[in-house]
Design a protein around this motif. Structure first.
Motif, PDB file in Angstrom:
ATOM      1  N   GLY A   1      -4.806 -16.729  20.643  1.00 29.29           N
ATOM      2  CA  GLY A   1      -5.613 -15.930  21.053  1.00 29.29           C
ATOM      3  C   GLY A   1      -6.604 -15.510  19.944  1.00 29.29           C
ATOM      4  O   GLY A   1      -6.924 -14.238  19.967  1.00 29.29           O
ATOM      5  N   GLY A   2      -7.101 -16.359  19.256  1.00 28.12           N
ATOM      6  CA  GLY A   2      -7.976 -16.203  18.198  1.00 28.12           C
ATOM      7  C   GLY A   2      -7.232 -15.927  17.063  1.00 28.12           C
ATOM      8  O   GLY A   2      -5.990 -15.999  16.915  1.00 28.12           O
TER       9      GLY A   2
ATOM     10  N   SER B   1      -4.393 -12.268  20.422  1.00 28.12           N
ATOM     11  CA  SER B   1      -4.624 -11.633  21.518  1.00 28.12           C
ATOM     12  C   SER B   1      -3.386 -10.478  22.044  1.00 28.12           C
ATOM     13  O   SER B   1      -2.722 -11.225  22.684  1.00 28.12           O
ATOM     14  CB  SER B   1      -5.435 -12.299  22.523  1.00 28.12           C
ATOM     15  OG  SER B   1      -5.593 -11.457  23.585  1.00 28.12           O
TER      16      SER B   1
ATOM     17  N   SER C   1      -6.116 -20.471  25.612  1.00 24.77           N
ATOM     18  CA  SER C   1      -6.865 -20.020  24.511  1.00 24.77           C
ATOM     19  C   SER C   1      -8.027 -18.974  24.805  1.00 24.77           C
ATOM     20  O   SER C   1      -8.574 -19.052  26.077  1.00 24.77           O
ATOM     21  CB  SER C   1      -7.473 -21.345  23.553  1.00 24.77           C
ATOM     22  OG  SER C   1      -8.246 -20.895  22.615  1.00 24.77           O
ATOM     23  N   ARG C   2      -8.246 -18.234  23.923  1.00 23.09           N
ATOM     24  CA  ARG C   2      -9.653 -17.620  23.920  1.00 23.09           C
ATOM     25  C   ARG C   2     -10.761 -18.555  24.032  1.00 23.09           C
ATOM     26  O   ARG C   2     -10.530 -19.726  23.760  1.00 23.09           O
ATOM     27  CB  ARG C   2      -9.685 -16.689  22.627  1.00 23.09           C
ATOM     28  CG  ARG C   2      -8.951 -15.422  22.750  1.00 23.09           C
ATOM     29  CD  ARG C   2      -9.410 -14.554  24.129  1.00 23.09           C
ATOM     30  NE  ARG C   2      -8.976 -13.206  23.868  1.00 23.09           N
ATOM     31  CZ  ARG C   2      -9.043 -12.082  25.067  1.00 23.09           C
ATOM     32  NH1 ARG C   2      -9.399 -12.775  26.119  1.00 23.09           N
ATOM     33  NH2 ARG C   2      -8.480 -10.763  24.560  1.00 23.09           N
TER      34      ARG C   2
ATOM     35  N   PRO D   1     -11.602 -15.898  28.283  1.00 21.73           N
ATOM     36  CA  PRO D   1     -12.649 -15.522  27.232  1.00 21.73           C
ATOM     37  C   PRO D   1     -12.598 -13.964  26.971  1.00 21.73           C
ATOM     38  O   PRO D   1     -12.104 -13.176  27.774  1.00 21.73           O
ATOM     39  CB  PRO D   1     -13.881 -15.867  28.173  1.00 21.73           C
ATOM     40  CG  PRO D   1     -13.632 -16.039  29.362  1.00 21.73           C
ATOM     41  CD  PRO D   1     -12.174 -16.564  29.318  1.00 21.73           C
ATOM     42  N   LEU D   2     -12.835 -13.556  25.738  1.00 27.25           N
ATOM     43  CA  LEU D   2     -13.060 -11.979  25.433  1.00 27.25           C
ATOM     44  C   LEU D   2     -13.670 -11.211  26.330  1.00 27.25           C
ATOM     45  O   LEU D   2     -15.144 -11.758  26.383  1.00 27.25           O
ATOM     46  CB  LEU D   2     -12.927 -11.921  23.744  1.00 27.25           C
ATOM     47  CG  LEU D   2     -13.045 -10.636  23.294  1.00 27.25           C
ATOM     48  CD1 LEU D   2     -11.917  -9.994  23.264  1.00 27.25           C
ATOM     49  CD2 LEU D   2     -13.731 -10.790  21.998  1.00 27.25           C
TER      50      LEU D   2
ATOM     51  N   GLN E   1     -18.177 -15.240  24.371  1.00 26.18           N
ATOM     52  CA  GLN E   1     -17.069 -16.004  24.753  1.00 26.18           C
ATOM     53  C   GLN E   1     -16.968 -16.616  26.349  1.00 26.18           C
ATOM     54  O   GLN E   1     -16.871 -17.827  26.634  1.00 26.18           O
ATOM     55  CB  GLN E   1     -15.541 -15.659  24.537  1.00 26.18           C
ATOM     56  CG  GLN E   1     -15.438 -15.618  22.931  1.00 26.18           C
ATOM     57  CD  GLN E   1     -13.895 -15.514  22.851  1.00 26.18           C
ATOM     58  OE1 GLN E   1     -13.132 -15.596  23.723  1.00 26.18           O
ATOM     59  NE2 GLN E   1     -13.555 -15.094  21.494  1.00 26.18           N
TER      60      GLN E   1
ATOM     61  N   GLU F   1     -10.474 -12.341  31.982  1.00 26.55           N
ATOM     62  CA  GLU F   1      -9.369 -11.470  31.477  1.00 26.55           C
ATOM     63  C   GLU F   1      -9.057 -10.454  32.563  1.00 26.55           C
ATOM     64  O   GLU F   1      -7.589 -10.020  32.601  1.00 26.55           O
ATOM     65  CB  GLU F   1      -9.703 -10.886  30.372  1.00 26.55           C
ATOM     66  CG  GLU F   1      -8.879 -10.042  29.385  1.00 26.55           C
ATOM     67  CD  GLU F   1      -9.584  -9.369  27.974  1.00 26.55           C
ATOM     68  OE1 GLU F   1      -9.808  -8.357  28.194  1.00 26.55           O
ATOM     69  OE2 GLU F   1      -9.696 -10.481  27.195  1.00 26.55           O
TER      70      GLU F   1
END
Length: 347
Positions: free
Chosen positions: A187-188, A192, A250-251, A271-272, A281, A299
């Motif tokens: 998550g970065g 996340s 993943s992000r 993506p965020l 993202q 998201e």
């Protein structure tokens, strides 16, 4: 021997790519790093890179009052960076984005020190937009980003050598995983919250068929006894993480996305999406999705049910696997080094 000062900070995503370039410079150049008392300082020290500290100012998105004094603070930070440059006398500045690169880039221009910057994302960050005209070259990870700058050159993304060539067998043993396929979840750099929450809800179902290796972020591990679900707050050896990955969630930060695709790992990008992000993202994910190189889950649509369904679809997506095998996305180190030396010695 030429001296190159690297800069960029605010997140590991700005610093680690610089370390990748430094590792590949060879013996004809000496590297040092200019940055703030932040993550860049810690990463450089842990990698044995000489570090020089200066001030930097950060634009706070959506908060006008917080930015009123920014011009005055920027002048002060440029002077601070200038003192560092006068001390180390570099032959070139290499920037990797983030607010920490702005003062050295501006101070370098006043001293006729050439500057190169690298933009990771499809949409350029504020720092790179601000310094681009002062740079000899703007290197980019995405072709479309290069076309947005008169001095743009698409080189690809810098990647650390250590992420390549690791053994899947050794990676499984390293993390204590069994022979089932392994889903890596990231998550970065800081983890996340929304991904952590939903992968934990989905883990009892997914772990019937998969190992889950979850990089959840520092201080964010929870007690659990789900067989096959393993949490790691942070891992230095990302090569081992990637080596055991049969697929990934993943992000879609540019560095991680390029690494996953270069390593041919089928990935579901989430993506965020929030007000603190410029939407970079989302644009990265759209780019790779249009090429058939990933799957994307927004998201807003993320929940336990959609996550489980998308992971099973991801793992069985043969078209995606074929596209990854044919993909030209690869490590950009060689081309970036070529542009650096070209600037130092004349193209």
């Amino acid at each position: 021997m030429k001296k190159i000062a690297f800069c960029g900070g605010g997140s590991a995503g700005h610093v680690i790519p610089n370390i990748a370039v430094i590792e590949n410079l060879g013996k004809d150049a000496e590297a040092c790093y200019i940055g703030t008392d932040g993550i860049e300082k810690r990463i450089c020290r842990s990698n044995g890179v000489d570090f020089y500290e200066c001030d930097a100012v950060k634009l706070v998105r959506g908060k006008i009052l917080c930015n009123l004094l920014l011009p005055f603070r920027l002048i002060k930070s440029v002077k601070s960076a200038g003192k560092v440059l006068d001390e180390i006398k570099p032959d070139l500045i290499f920037c990797k984005g983030g607010y920490a690169c702005v003062p050295p880039a501006l101070a370098a221009k006043k001293r006729n020190i050439p500057v190169i910057t690298h933009e990771s994302d499809v949409s350029s960050g504020l720092a790179n937009k601000f310094i681009a005209k002062r740079c000899k070259k703007v290197l980019t990870s995405f072709p479309s980003a290069a076309r947005s700058f008169p001095n743009g050159i698409c080189t690809g993304t810098p990647m650390r050598n250590s992420i390549f060539g690791k053994s899947k067998v050794e990676a499984r043993e390293y993390f204590g995983l069994d022979m089932r396929p392994t889903l890596v979840v990231m998550g970065g750099g800081n983890g996340s919250a929304i991904i952590n929450e939903n992968i934990r809800k989905a883990a009892p179902k997914l772990c019937k068929d998969f190992n889950i290796l979850h990089l959840c972020g520092k201080g964010k591990a929870v007690n659990t006894n789900i067989y096959g679900y393993k949490q790691i707050e942070f891992e230095n050896d990302m090569g081992m993480v990637y080596a055991c990955a049969d697929c990934a969630v993943s992000r879609c930060g540019s560095n991680t996305a390029h690494e996953l695709i270069a390593l041919k790992i089928p990935s579901l990008f989430i993506p965020l999406e929030n007000k603190r992000s410029r939407g970079d993202q989302i644009k990265n994910a759209e780019y790779f999705s249009a090429l058939g190189l990933c799957r994307v889950l927004s998201e807003r649509d993320l929940n336990e049910k959609t996550l489980v369904a998308n992971v099973y679809t991801l793992f069985s997506d043969e078209n995606l696997k074929t596209a990854l095998e044919k993909s030209a996305v690869k490590c950009g180190n060689e081309r970036i080094i070529k542009e650096i030396y070209g600037t130092l010695y004349g193209d």
